[in-house]
Structures are given as C-alpha cells and as structure tokens.
Design an enzyme around this catalytic site. Sequence first.
Site, PDB file in Angstrom:
ATOM      1  N   CYS A  50      -3.289   2.115   3.950  1.00  0.00           N
ATOM      2  CA  CYS A  50      -3.809   3.469   3.774  1.00  0.00           C
ATOM      3  C   CYS A  50      -5.101   3.706   4.538  1.00  0.00           C
ATOM      4  CB  CYS A  50      -4.020   3.770   2.290  1.00  0.00           C
ATOM      5  SG  CYS A  50      -5.203   2.674   1.486  1.00  0.00           S
ATOM      6  N   ASN A  51      -5.789   2.633   4.944  1.00  0.00           N
ATOM      7  CA  ASN A  51      -7.041   2.851   5.662  1.00  0.00           C
ATOM      8  C   ASN A  51      -7.179   2.013   6.929  1.00  0.00           C
ATOM      9  OD1 ASN A  51      -7.643   0.290   4.630  1.00  0.00           O
ATOM     10  ND2 ASN A  51      -8.690   1.154   2.863  1.00  0.00           N
ATOM     11  N   ARG A  52      -6.057   1.548   7.488  1.00  0.00           N
ATOM     12  CA  ARG A  52      -6.121   0.849   8.770  1.00  0.00           C
ATOM     13  C   ARG A  52      -4.756   0.852   9.442  1.00  0.00           C
ATOM     14  NH1 ARG A  52      -8.870  -3.286   8.864  1.00  0.00           N
ATOM     15  NH2 ARG A  52      -9.622  -3.206   6.718  1.00  0.00           N
ATOM     16  N   HIS A  99     -11.251 -11.489  12.721  1.00  0.00           N
ATOM     17  CA  HIS A  99     -11.035 -10.167  12.136  1.00  0.00           C
ATOM     18  C   HIS A  99      -9.927 -10.207  11.089  1.00  0.00           C
ATOM     19  CE1 HIS A  99     -10.620  -5.834  11.773  1.00  0.00           C
ATOM     20  NE2 HIS A  99      -9.321  -5.968  12.015  1.00  0.00           N
ATOM     21  N   SER A 109     -12.240  -4.383   3.692  1.00  0.00           N
ATOM     22  CA  SER A 109     -11.587  -3.338   2.909  1.00  0.00           C
ATOM     23  C   SER A 109     -12.570  -2.238   2.545  1.00  0.00           C
ATOM     24  CB  SER A 109     -10.989  -3.922   1.627  1.00  0.00           C
ATOM     25  OG  SER A 109      -9.963  -4.838   1.920  1.00  0.00           O
ATOM     26  N   GLU A 114     -11.035  -6.390  -2.610  1.00  0.00           N
ATOM     27  CA  GLU A 114      -9.749  -6.021  -3.212  1.00  0.00           C
ATOM     28  C   GLU A 114      -8.654  -6.936  -2.668  1.00  0.00           C
ATOM     29  OE1 GLU A 114      -6.979  -4.350  -1.806  1.00  0.00           O
ATOM     30  OE2 GLU A 114      -7.699  -4.147   0.252  1.00  0.00           O
ATOM     31  N   GLY A 192       4.857   9.274  -7.763  1.00  0.00           N
ATOM     32  CA  GLY A 192       5.223   8.154  -6.909  1.00  0.00           C
ATOM     33  C   GLY A 192       5.500   6.931  -7.775  1.00  0.00           C
ATOM     34  N   ALA A 193       6.336   6.034  -7.267  1.00  0.00           N
ATOM     35  CA  ALA A 193       6.681   4.829  -8.031  1.00  0.00           C
ATOM     36  C   ALA A 193       6.596   3.585  -7.165  1.00  0.00           C
ATOM     37  CB  ALA A 193       8.088   4.964  -8.618  1.00  0.00           C
ATOM     38  N   MET A 196       1.338   1.042  -5.119  1.00  0.00           N
ATOM     39  CA  MET A 196       0.048   1.597  -5.493  1.00  0.00           C
ATOM     40  C   MET A 196       0.155   2.475  -6.738  1.00  0.00           C
ATOM     41  SD  MET A 196      -3.177   1.576  -4.536  1.00  0.00           S
ATOM     42  CE  MET A 196      -3.312   1.294  -2.777  1.00  0.00           C
TER      43      MET A 196
END
Length: 584
Positions: A50-52, A99, A109, A114, A192-193, A196
């Site tokens: 979600c963020n990379r 990295h 993160s 996390e 959503g299932a 997350m």
Amino acid sequence: MSLLVVGLSHRSAPVSVLERASLNAGAQLKLLQDTVAAEPAAEAAVLATCNRIELYADVDKFHAGVAELSTLLAQHSGVGLEELTPYLYVHYEDRAVHHLFSVACGLDSMVVGEGQILGQIKDSLARAQDLHTAGRLLNDLFQQALRVGKRAHSETGIDRAGQSLVTFGLEQLSAGADVQQWARGKRALVIGAGSMSSLAAATLARAGVAEIVVANRTFERAERLARILSEGDDTDVLARAVPMDSVPGELTRADVAVSCTGATGLVLTADAVVASVQGRTGAPALEDAAGADTAVRETAVRETAVRDTGETPLPGAGSAADENCPLDLSSVSSVPSGFSVMGEAAVAGMDAATLEQHGAWAAGGTAVDRTRETGRSGPEADSELIGALAATATRVGRIPERRRPEPVVEVPRPEPVLFLLDLAMPRDVDAAVHRLAGVRLVDIESLADASADAPMAADVDMVRRIVADEVTAFGAAQRAAHITPTVVALRSMAADVVAGEIARLEGRLPGLDDKHRAEITQTVKRVVDKLLHAPTVRVKQLAAEPGGAGYADALRTLFDLDQETVASVSRAENSTTEKNRGPA
C-alpha cells in the site's frame, strides 16, 4: 550480473502519486514478464504494497537497467515517465541488499517495526517463482530477507518501536485516547475481506466493539470472516456478513468503518458519507470551512514543491549502454558496498563535479569535461555549482526543496459521529470527506504525516546493526558462490587428467592386477587433491572479500579452463536451485 532496484515509496513520493502508480495483481504479473524479456534483466521480482512499489532485477548494465526498469514501471503504472522520475529511487548492488533487508525488518515502513511486510515479501517471492522470473540471485536474496526480518523481530524489541498499520490507524482515529476504551460498545463496519481487512476486524474485535459487519464483493468470503470472528475464543463480538450493496444502509448504523479493498474507484464517496451521517443524526454533514482551507493549502504547497524541485531525471530509455559514463562504477572506493541514487542522482561519496558530469551524461549521453571548460577543478568547480544554486534560489525565491505544509491554526471541529479508516491504495474513501464536519477520516496520507514524527526506539539501532551484519554476510556468500563453478570445473578437469593417466598406465602395464591398480589410482587422486586443496580453499576465502570477483578469472586463466565448462556447471547449479526453491 548485479542487483538493481528501482521504486518509489511513501518516503519519496506523495500519496497521490503512489495511489495512481499502484499495481493490481494482473499488472504485477505483466511487469515481471516484460522485465525478464528486456535485454538488461535476467531475473525480476515486484514488491508492491500500500505504500511502496519496487522492481528488483539482476542486470548486466547499470544505466541501461535503470532506464529500462524506470520505463517499465511508468508503462505498467499508467503514470508518465517524466512525471514519475522525480520520485523514483535507485539502489545498486550491496545498497540494494541493504534496502530490502531494512524493508523486511520494518525499518522502512510507514509505521516502524510493523511485521506485515514479511508476508508481502513472501508473496512477492512466490509470485516471481511461479512465473519463473526469480533465479538464483533473487531466490537467495528474498529468502534471506525473510530470515533477516524474522531474526530482527525475535532478537530485538522492534515490535515495540511501532504498531501495525491497523493499530496505528485506530490510535489516530481515537485521537490519543485508549483504543479499547474508545472502541468498547461501538458498532463497526469492515469493507473488504482480504488480509488487511481481516486484521482490522480482528483488532476491533479484541478492542471490544459490540458488533462487526463485514461487507465484501464475494459474499462467501465475507461470511467466512464473520464466522471466524464469531467463533473466536478471545472475543465475544457479534459478527455478520452483508453484500456490498448493503454498505450505505450499514454505514448509517456504524460508529466506525474500516475499508481496504482492491477496487480501482472510490468505495465511499463524499455524498455517500454525507447521506449516512444525515441518516444517522437527522442533520446534514456540512463542509467544515477550516478543514477545507487546510486541505487547499496542503495541496497548493505540494504542487508548488513538485513544480519547483526541478530534479534531474534518471537516465532515459535512450541511455542503453555504459560507454563514456563519467562514473567508474567499479572503482568507487569511497562507497565500497555499492551506492544508491535518490531523487537527483545523488550518489553517496561523489564530489559535486562528478555528479554534474553524470547528470549531463544521463540527459544527453555525453560527459561534460569541466576542467576543459573552466580550467579549474575541485573546490573552484564546486563553488561554481554553489553559485548556480544561489542563482536558482534568486530566480524562484527559495532553494528548491520539498517542504512540509506550514502549520495553520485549527478551528475546533464538532465531535465526530462517524469514524472512517481507509487503508486501501488506491484510496477507497473520497479525500473530500476530510472536510465534512461530524466525520473523522484517517487514510494512508494522514497516517504518513502522523508517523513522520513518531519516536524511534533504541531497538531500531539494534536492528540496523543486524541488517549491516547480514548484508556483509550475504555479499560474502554471493561472491564465494560466484567462484564455485570455476572451482568445480577445476576439480573436474583434474579428475579427467587422473583418469587419463591411469588409462595410459594400464596400456603400458597390461599385467597390473586390480589391487595394485586401485592403490595407484587412489595415490594419484590423493596427490591431486592435496595440491588443489589449499589454493581452492584460499581462493574461496579471497573471493568472499570485496573486490574478490577477479579471482575466478585468474583461476580460469592459470589453469586454462574452458569457459563453456564453467558455464555448464553454473547452469546445472541454477537448475538444482530452481527444483529445490521455496520460501523460507
């Protein structure tokens, strides 16, 4: 061949760009296939969260690899290369290993420490293995990254340095209050299932919400999650499943809603949220003027920063070779463990003049000889660059930089009656909801802002030391493995020589009995093994050190080894690795 990663994340790009560049499952598969089909790359893996969004590859040329991987990312993300380039980062060789290990440990993160990233790395490896785009290098790299991440979580308290994105999001929703006290008795809607959403539902259940309603496009998956929640031993929450078209009605009843779907469009529009609040309170959810003003200012600052940055693009698609490049990648003594490029091709350890040469080469394919132009080098040349920067600052009014929005005085807002947590990328909830009075929305962008100032635990330093040690060990193992086919080919050649000489001896002494023949054969083999033992052990030790790759070439030259024989050993080892592959 060398490891290269090109990507963008919450650290290099605004959420709006990440959102547009996100890759669905189909796009990831196509990106992998196109990458290994490209000339510079032999292996490929995609890590998309979600963020990379990161593309890993084993390449034979640095500049051609950067150009090709950047172009492929732009093509498959749907964001133009010119727009995407200022936000891309590049890590090469040992820096690329560093990295990924840092990512696996949660150091990179949005919420430090996390652990969900480990599952995402495992999925990334499995996807590359299924498509046969991961060879020896990426299999070894990703499996070792998983082991390093597990080691960091088991040997340190990195988990205490941050929480899961779900927990952190709920803390932001509760505005600093105890999450369990805040959540107790509330009605929750989970849209959503997937993994997350399931984590969010389980976290809410443990926090003490009274009811959880699960909505999903596949109703059977919603039912399964609701059943798991209801049958859990550690909670007594009431859980039920509903189809997606029931979301508007359920939102009217809900106190808190969490959404994380794979939808490409908005799941909750601002109008839908307004209608749900009005249906719950009987009064309209008016737009909050203070919130609207803040959002407008933030958008303007971001757009101005991007417009004024003026970063030098990464090498374009036309930079297909490394010839005439002013950076001698093999002799960068100031950065022995590889290097990284961030934004303006800022190679760590390079002086300003060399960087300017590299920028000019990347843009036009020709290096600039500053000493020929100005007759000066070193500090004098650097002072010219500083002067040019000052001129830029005079022209645009400030030194170009990405700066955070200036703090503004916030007008108190009414207490919210609806709490929304959007963990999806691209977003599920319309960003305009931020401006609605009576609603509190926490999304990926606001989580990024909140986590930027989160305190760092001392355990983070311990994890960094673990990462540094593991990177050194991985590099040594890879360099040692590089020379193994040559050593195997050498021993194979020695065995052939022994067999040939024994056959020749039998021709000269046809009456030699089996006992004496076996003793002579064993003696000759022992002599050869003893002669080869010390040099082959020593060459493996030397090859494991930085700069030890040349020992394989020396060994092949000294013993006149056939290159094809060495290559066949490598292919056989890679084939064995492919058969025995599997995530750690």
